[in-house]
Motif scaffolding. Structure first.
Motif, mmCIF file in Angstrom:
data_model
loop_
_atom_site.group_PDB
_atom_site.id
_atom_site.type_symbol
_atom_site.label_atom_id
_atom_site.label_comp_id
_atom_site.label_asym_id
_atom_site.label_seq_id
_atom_site.Cartn_x
_atom_site.Cartn_y
_atom_site.Cartn_z
ATOM 1 N N HIS A 1 4.019 15.443 -10.931
ATOM 2 C CA HIS A 1 4.954 16.466 -11.386
ATOM 3 C C HIS A 1 5.461 17.274 -10.195
ATOM 4 N N GLY A 2 6.587 17.944 -10.420
ATOM 5 C CA GLY A 2 7.108 18.885 -9.431
ATOM 6 C C GLY A 2 7.418 18.264 -8.091
ATOM 7 N N ARG A 3 6.960 18.916 -7.034
ATOM 8 C CA ARG A 3 7.281 18.485 -5.683
ATOM 9 C C ARG A 3 6.710 17.120 -5.354
ATOM 10 N N ARG A 4 5.548 16.815 -5.892
ATOM 11 C CA ARG A 4 4.963 15.503 -5.609
ATOM 12 C C ARG A 4 5.821 14.384 -6.183
ATOM 13 N N ARG A 5 6.352 14.587 -7.374
ATOM 14 C CA ARG A 5 7.224 13.561 -7.949
ATOM 15 C C ARG A 5 8.480 13.411 -7.110
ATOM 16 N N ILE A 6 9.053 14.528 -6.685
ATOM 17 C CA ILE A 6 10.252 14.476 -5.836
ATOM 18 C C ILE A 6 9.941 13.725 -4.546
ATOM 19 N N ALA A 7 8.773 14.018 -3.955
ATOM 20 C CA ALA A 7 8.380 13.349 -2.718
ATOM 21 C C ALA A 7 8.228 11.845 -2.939
ATOM 22 N N GLY A 8 7.662 11.476 -4.075
ATOM 23 C CA GLY A 8 7.494 10.058 -4.377
ATOM 24 C C GLY A 8 8.816 9.343 -4.550
ATOM 25 N N VAL A 9 9.722 9.946 -5.300
ATOM 26 C CA VAL A 9 11.038 9.331 -5.532
ATOM 27 C C VAL A 9 11.817 9.222 -4.224
ATOM 28 N N LEU A 10 11.799 10.305 -3.432
ATOM 29 C CA LEU A 10 12.496 10.278 -2.143
ATOM 30 C C LEU A 10 11.859 9.254 -1.200
ATOM 31 N N GLY A 11 10.544 9.130 -1.268
ATOM 32 C CA GLY A 11 9.858 8.152 -0.433
ATOM 33 C C GLY A 11 10.264 6.727 -0.787
ATOM 34 N N LEU A 12 10.375 6.437 -2.082
ATOM 35 C CA LEU A 12 10.793 5.109 -2.511
ATOM 36 C C LEU A 12 12.234 4.824 -2.090
ATOM 37 N N ALA A 13 13.098 5.840 -2.220
ATOM 38 C CA ALA A 13 14.484 5.671 -1.785
ATOM 39 C C ALA A 13 14.547 5.451 -0.279
ATOM 40 N N GLY B 1 0.816 -1.211 0.000
ATOM 41 C CA GLY B 1 0.000 0.000 0.000
ATOM 42 C C GLY B 1 0.846 1.255 0.000
ATOM 43 N N LEU B 2 1.910 1.249 0.807
ATOM 44 C CA LEU B 2 2.819 2.392 0.828
ATOM 45 C C LEU B 2 3.511 2.547 -0.511
ATOM 46 N N GLY B 3 3.960 1.430 -1.083
ATOM 47 C CA GLY B 3 4.622 1.492 -2.381
ATOM 48 C C GLY B 3 3.708 2.023 -3.464
ATOM 49 N N ALA B 4 2.442 1.573 -3.476
ATOM 50 C CA ALA B 4 1.491 2.038 -4.483
ATOM 51 C C ALA B 4 1.284 3.543 -4.388
ATOM 52 N N MET B 5 1.180 4.053 -3.167
ATOM 53 C CA MET B 5 1.013 5.488 -2.983
ATOM 54 C C MET B 5 2.232 6.248 -3.507
ATOM 55 N N LEU B 6 3.421 5.729 -3.208
ATOM 56 C CA LEU B 6 4.650 6.397 -3.643
ATOM 57 C C LEU B 6 4.829 6.299 -5.157
ATOM 58 N N PHE B 7 4.420 5.186 -5.751
ATOM 59 C CA PHE B 7 4.480 5.078 -7.214
ATOM 60 C C PHE B 7 3.548 6.107 -7.849
ATOM 61 N N GLY B 8 2.377 6.300 -7.237
ATOM 62 C CA GLY B 8 1.461 7.315 -7.751
ATOM 63 C C GLY B 8 2.050 8.703 -7.666
ATOM 64 N N LEU B 9 2.695 9.022 -6.540
ATOM 65 C CA LEU B 9 3.333 10.328 -6.390
ATOM 66 C C LEU B 9 4.459 10.509 -7.400
ATOM 67 N N SER B 10 5.229 9.455 -7.616
ATOM 68 C CA SER B 10 6.352 9.564 -8.551
ATOM 69 C C SER B 10 5.888 9.722 -9.991
ATOM 70 N N GLY C 1 8.527 -1.413 -10.102
ATOM 71 C CA GLY C 1 7.382 -0.515 -10.056
ATOM 72 C C GLY C 1 7.651 0.784 -10.788
ATOM 73 N N GLY C 2 8.882 1.273 -10.673
ATOM 74 C CA GLY C 2 9.249 2.496 -11.391
ATOM 75 C C GLY C 2 9.156 2.319 -12.894
ATOM 76 N N ALA C 3 9.528 1.134 -13.381
ATOM 77 C CA ALA C 3 9.430 0.870 -14.814
ATOM 78 C C ALA C 3 7.971 0.885 -15.267
ATOM 79 N N VAL C 4 7.080 0.358 -14.439
ATOM 80 C CA VAL C 4 5.650 0.377 -14.781
ATOM 81 C C VAL C 4 5.126 1.812 -14.781
ATOM 82 N N VAL C 5 5.606 2.619 -13.827
ATOM 83 C CA VAL C 5 5.208 4.032 -13.772
ATOM 84 C C VAL C 5 5.597 4.741 -15.071
#
Length: 308
Positions: free
Chosen positions: A97-109, A85-94, A134-138
């Motif tokens: 655009h902008g800050r949300r994408r950064i937050a998603g990538v940082l969250g996955l890291a 569930g956490l991963g799915a949310m972070l994949f969605g954020l990644s 998951g990143g490849a699917v995104v």
């Protein structure tokens, strides 16, 4: 994996169509969900160590060494509803655009880093594969045209539906990993007879594939029956293998699975009959082959229950 993808596709595409998404977008949404449904099984990547063991110790170690090594981490952290569930949310954020994408990538890291610190290098490596897959699917979803919200929805459906497809096939996934809470017993059996259990599990897999096919054709304005050639009934001849092959179980199922799937070749082989299906296409070949496999499974199951 086929069952996981089929189930996620059917659920996602069906829901998308029900809420009014256009046909092509609903199909894309289902396809992305199906791709996400495969992601949790990247934990089997560790089975490569088992392959190395096989090369070192000889072919007598196969398939035991492969599965025993892979099962060290299989159906653990990547099959957790919490992590998924956490991963799915972070994949969605990644996918945003902008800050949300950064937050998603940082969250996955951070997910990888926290796993490394708390659970060690092996599971951190598994989570890294999970994040990369998951990143490849995104990326594929973005190329296809899904927005961040749709990508997140597809991720939730695909990743969170996956563990439930594994309930009857061996060890039950640890749904709340890393918490020491088990919602289900380690083994869930459809029957005390191991062969009946395998046949039942295989039947559930076939049902998910038929469900996906029905949803797909429905979105195309077609019916499944119109895509099945009558030669699929030849699959009934598979019942004869009862006399030639030992009864299959989850532990020893290769001879059954490979041979019954081979029956599907009747979908791609033309028979000397003057009345060929006028609507022949690649899809018709698939549905005819699937029907043949289903009839073979039904015939074998009925024969086993009668003889056994």
């Amino acid at each position: 994996m086929v069952g996981h993808t089929a189930l996620a596709f059917a659920l996602a595409a069906g829901v998308a169509a029900a809420v009014g998404l256009p046909r092509e977008r609903a199909l894309l949404f289902g396809a992305v969900a199906g791709a996400f449904a495969v992601v949790p099984d990247v934990d089997m990547g560790y089975a490569v160590v088992g392959l190395i063991t096989i090369l070192a110790d000889g072919p007598t170690q196969f398939p035991e060494a492969f599965w025993e090594t892979g099962n060290t981490v299989h159906r653990g952290i990547t099959h957790s509803l919490l992590v998924g569930g956490l991963g799915a949310m972070l994949f969605g954020l990644s996918a945003s655009h902008g800050r949300r994408r950064i937050a998603g990538v940082l969250g996955l890291a951070s997910l990888v880093a926290v796993t490394l610190g708390v659970l060690g290098g092996l599971r951190a490596g598994v989570v890294s594969l999970f994040v990369l897959a998951g990143g490849a699917v995104v990326v594929g979803a973005r190329v296809g045209g899904l927005d961040a919200g749709e990508t997140a929805g597809a991720a939730f459906i695909g990743i969170l539906s996956h563990p439930f497809g594994d309930i009857f096939t061996g060890t039950v996934p640890h749904l709340l990993y890393p918490l020491d809470i088990h919602l289900l017993p380690k083994r869930v059996m459809l029957s005390a007879d191991p062969t009946v259990h395998l046949l039942g599990t295989f039947g559930l897999e076939l049902i998910t594939v038929w469900l996906a096919m029905t949803v797909y054709l429905g979105l195309r304005g077609e019916r499944v029956w119109g895509r099945i050639h009558r030669r699929a009934v030849l699959g009934a001849g598979y019942v004869g293998t009862l006399l030639a092959l030992p009864p299959p179980t989850l532990s020893v199922s290769y001879h059954f699975v490979f041979s019954v799937l081979a029956v599907g070749l009747v979908g791609v082989v033309d028979l000397p009959t003057p009345e060929l299906d006028t609507a022949r296409s690649k899809l018709s070949l698939v549905t005819t082959g699937l029907a043949a496999v289903t009839i073979a499974w039904l015939a074998y199951s009925a024969g086993y229950l009668i003889v056994g």
